[in-house]
Design a protein around this motif. Sequence first.
Motif, PDB file in Angstrom:
ATOM      1  N   SER A  84      64.553  59.089  49.193  1.00  0.00           N
ATOM      2  CA  SER A  84      65.198  58.497  48.008  1.00  0.00           C
ATOM      3  C   SER A  84      66.592  57.967  48.305  1.00  0.00           C
ATOM      4  CB  SER A  84      65.250  59.532  46.863  1.00  0.00           C
ATOM      5  OG  SER A  84      63.952  59.968  46.522  1.00  0.00           O
ATOM      6  N   LEU A  85      66.780  57.480  49.531  1.00  0.00           N
ATOM      7  CA  LEU A  85      68.032  56.861  49.938  1.00  0.00           C
ATOM      8  C   LEU A  85      67.811  55.358  50.113  1.00  0.00           C
ATOM      9  CD1 LEU A  85      69.019  59.525  52.613  1.00  0.00           C
ATOM     10  CD2 LEU A  85      70.106  59.209  50.380  1.00  0.00           C
ATOM     11  N   PRO A  86      68.855  54.538  49.965  1.00  0.00           N
ATOM     12  CA  PRO A  86      68.691  53.091  50.089  1.00  0.00           C
ATOM     13  C   PRO A  86      68.165  52.707  51.473  1.00  0.00           C
ATOM     14  CG  PRO A  86      70.814  53.616  49.094  1.00  0.00           C
ATOM     15  CD  PRO A  86      70.237  54.908  49.585  1.00  0.00           C
ATOM     16  N   PRO A  87      67.104  51.903  51.545  1.00  0.00           N
ATOM     17  CA  PRO A  87      66.567  51.480  52.844  1.00  0.00           C
ATOM     18  C   PRO A  87      67.413  50.416  53.516  1.00  0.00           C
ATOM     19  CG  PRO A  87      65.325  50.465  51.071  1.00  0.00           C
ATOM     20  CD  PRO A  87      66.289  51.424  50.423  1.00  0.00           C
ATOM     21  N   THR A  88      68.351  49.817  52.774  1.00  0.00           N
ATOM     22  CA  THR A  88      69.270  48.830  53.333  1.00  0.00           C
ATOM     23  C   THR A  88      70.693  49.206  52.945  1.00  0.00           C
ATOM     24  OG1 THR A  88      69.025  47.406  51.381  1.00  0.00           O
ATOM     25  CG2 THR A  88      67.582  46.957  53.256  1.00  0.00           C
ATOM     26  N   THR A  89      71.655  48.701  53.681  1.00  0.00           N
ATOM     27  CA  THR A  89      73.052  49.020  53.408  1.00  0.00           C
ATOM     28  C   THR A  89      73.586  48.163  52.263  1.00  0.00           C
ATOM     29  OG1 THR A  89      73.889  47.381  54.976  1.00  0.00           O
ATOM     30  CG2 THR A  89      73.421  49.581  55.823  1.00  0.00           C
ATOM     31  N   THR A  90      74.684  48.628  51.676  1.00  0.00           N
ATOM     32  CA  THR A  90      75.348  47.858  50.623  1.00  0.00           C
ATOM     33  C   THR A  90      75.813  46.515  51.161  1.00  0.00           C
ATOM     34  OG1 THR A  90      76.103  49.905  49.578  1.00  0.00           O
ATOM     35  CG2 THR A  90      77.219  47.867  48.939  1.00  0.00           C
ATOM     36  N   MET A  91      76.311  46.500  52.395  1.00  0.00           N
ATOM     37  CA  MET A  91      76.785  45.252  52.994  1.00  0.00           C
ATOM     38  C   MET A  91      75.648  44.230  53.088  1.00  0.00           C
ATOM     39  SD  MET A  91      78.686  44.670  56.662  1.00  0.00           S
ATOM     40  CE  MET A  91      79.896  45.944  56.262  1.00  0.00           C
ATOM     41  N   GLU A  92      74.472  44.689  53.488  1.00  0.00           N
ATOM     42  CA  GLU A  92      73.326  43.781  53.589  1.00  0.00           C
ATOM     43  C   GLU A  92      72.926  43.252  52.224  1.00  0.00           C
ATOM     44  OE1 GLU A  92      68.659  43.778  55.114  1.00  0.00           O
ATOM     45  OE2 GLU A  92      69.998  45.419  55.675  1.00  0.00           O
ATOM     46  N   ARG A  93      72.970  44.124  51.217  1.00  0.00           N
ATOM     47  CA  ARG A  93      72.604  43.674  49.873  1.00  0.00           C
ATOM     48  C   ARG A  93      73.629  42.669  49.331  1.00  0.00           C
ATOM     49  NH1 ARG A  93      71.473  49.196  49.563  1.00  0.00           N
ATOM     50  NH2 ARG A  93      73.266  49.665  48.248  1.00  0.00           N
ATOM     51  N   ILE A  94      74.909  42.868  49.667  1.00  0.00           N
ATOM     52  CA  ILE A  94      75.936  41.918  49.255  1.00  0.00           C
ATOM     53  C   ILE A  94      75.677  40.553  49.885  1.00  0.00           C
ATOM     54  CG2 ILE A  94      78.382  41.321  49.529  1.00  0.00           C
ATOM     55  CD1 ILE A  94      79.029  44.273  49.194  1.00  0.00           C
ATOM     56  N   VAL A  95      75.365  40.558  51.168  1.00  0.00           N
ATOM     57  CA  VAL A  95      75.104  39.302  51.871  1.00  0.00           C
ATOM     58  C   VAL A  95      73.885  38.598  51.278  1.00  0.00           C
ATOM     59  CG1 VAL A  95      74.423  38.306  54.080  1.00  0.00           C
ATOM     60  CG2 VAL A  95      76.218  40.034  54.002  1.00  0.00           C
ATOM     61  N   ARG A  96      72.848  39.373  50.993  1.00  0.00           N
ATOM     62  CA  ARG A  96      71.642  38.770  50.405  1.00  0.00           C
ATOM     63  C   ARG A  96      71.943  38.148  49.047  1.00  0.00           C
ATOM     64  NH1 ARG A  96      66.798  43.206  51.481  1.00  0.00           N
ATOM     65  NH2 ARG A  96      66.665  42.942  53.747  1.00  0.00           N
ATOM     66  N   GLN A  97      72.661  38.898  48.225  1.00  0.00           N
ATOM     67  CA  GLN A  97      72.985  38.384  46.893  1.00  0.00           C
ATOM     68  C   GLN A  97      73.876  37.157  46.984  1.00  0.00           C
ATOM     69  OE1 GLN A  97      74.944  41.159  44.314  1.00  0.00           O
ATOM     70  NE2 GLN A  97      74.743  39.881  42.511  1.00  0.00           N
ATOM     71  N   ALA A  98      74.865  37.223  47.876  1.00  0.00           N
ATOM     72  CA  ALA A  98      75.766  36.081  48.026  1.00  0.00           C
ATOM     73  C   ALA A  98      75.016  34.850  48.520  1.00  0.00           C
ATOM     74  CB  ALA A  98      76.894  36.430  48.986  1.00  0.00           C
TER      75      ALA A  98
END
Length: 263
Positions: free
Chosen positions: A213-227
């Motif tokens: 139940s932990l994020p499979p990707t990092t916050t940094m990766e999710r920021i880059v994807r969203q951006a």
Amino acid sequence: MVDTNPPPTNSADPASDLYDQNQLTLPPNALQTLIYEHLVHNCYSETARAFNASCRIDSHFGPDEKRLELDDDGDVEMSEGVTAAQTLEPRKRVWEMIVKGQIPEAIEFCNDAFPGVLDGTTKESVDILFELQCQRFVECVRQRCAVDALAFAQEELGKFIFHGPQYLTALNRIIALIAYADPETSPVAEFLSQKRREEVATMLNSYILSYHSLPPTTTMERIVRQATVVREALGEAPKDGKKSGKPQHPKWQLSILVGEAGV
């Protein structure tokens, strides 16, 4: 030290101005925390500890919280509510085994350290077990053990066909390795690359985290994807050089988005 002030409205990136208009601010140590999370997620344990000690991040490597340690047999005792930092050492050990091509050892250790991850009771578990077994076949081919590779394909890889037709296409491509006298120069040589080993290690690492139940990707990766999605919506210059009629903006950069905050 992190500059938490919003970027100026005359930023070189219009997308940054949009965030500025919504009064985006960063909490103290935001960038250090992003970096630390990236290090822990990707199993850079020594660097993570050194970075944590240097930046004094309030983390799960703190003195008041016990980390999971490996005993002499390489076993760990898991508990509910574990953190990414707590699982770091066993995840790193699995990662290292895979990138060295030690697939049977990686599977055995993963079953001991993370019971249930590779039990095949979910589609995700079957998917990652399939990737590991395919890599085991690849390692046989790499060692020029064609007979062993073929036997393994028949005895183990063939079982996945019963889980769904989607596995058949992948199997046909991978098994084709044994059809070439020099598989390293064959059309399917990418399966023998070090990059392929790292991809499989990344898949398993991400799944171990999501299983707990932990994020499979990092916050940094999710920021880059969203951006990236935001930039596409704003309309970047098309690759073919033709004008799309949409405003064209400079290439997105994380440093611009966060106001060129420095560590």
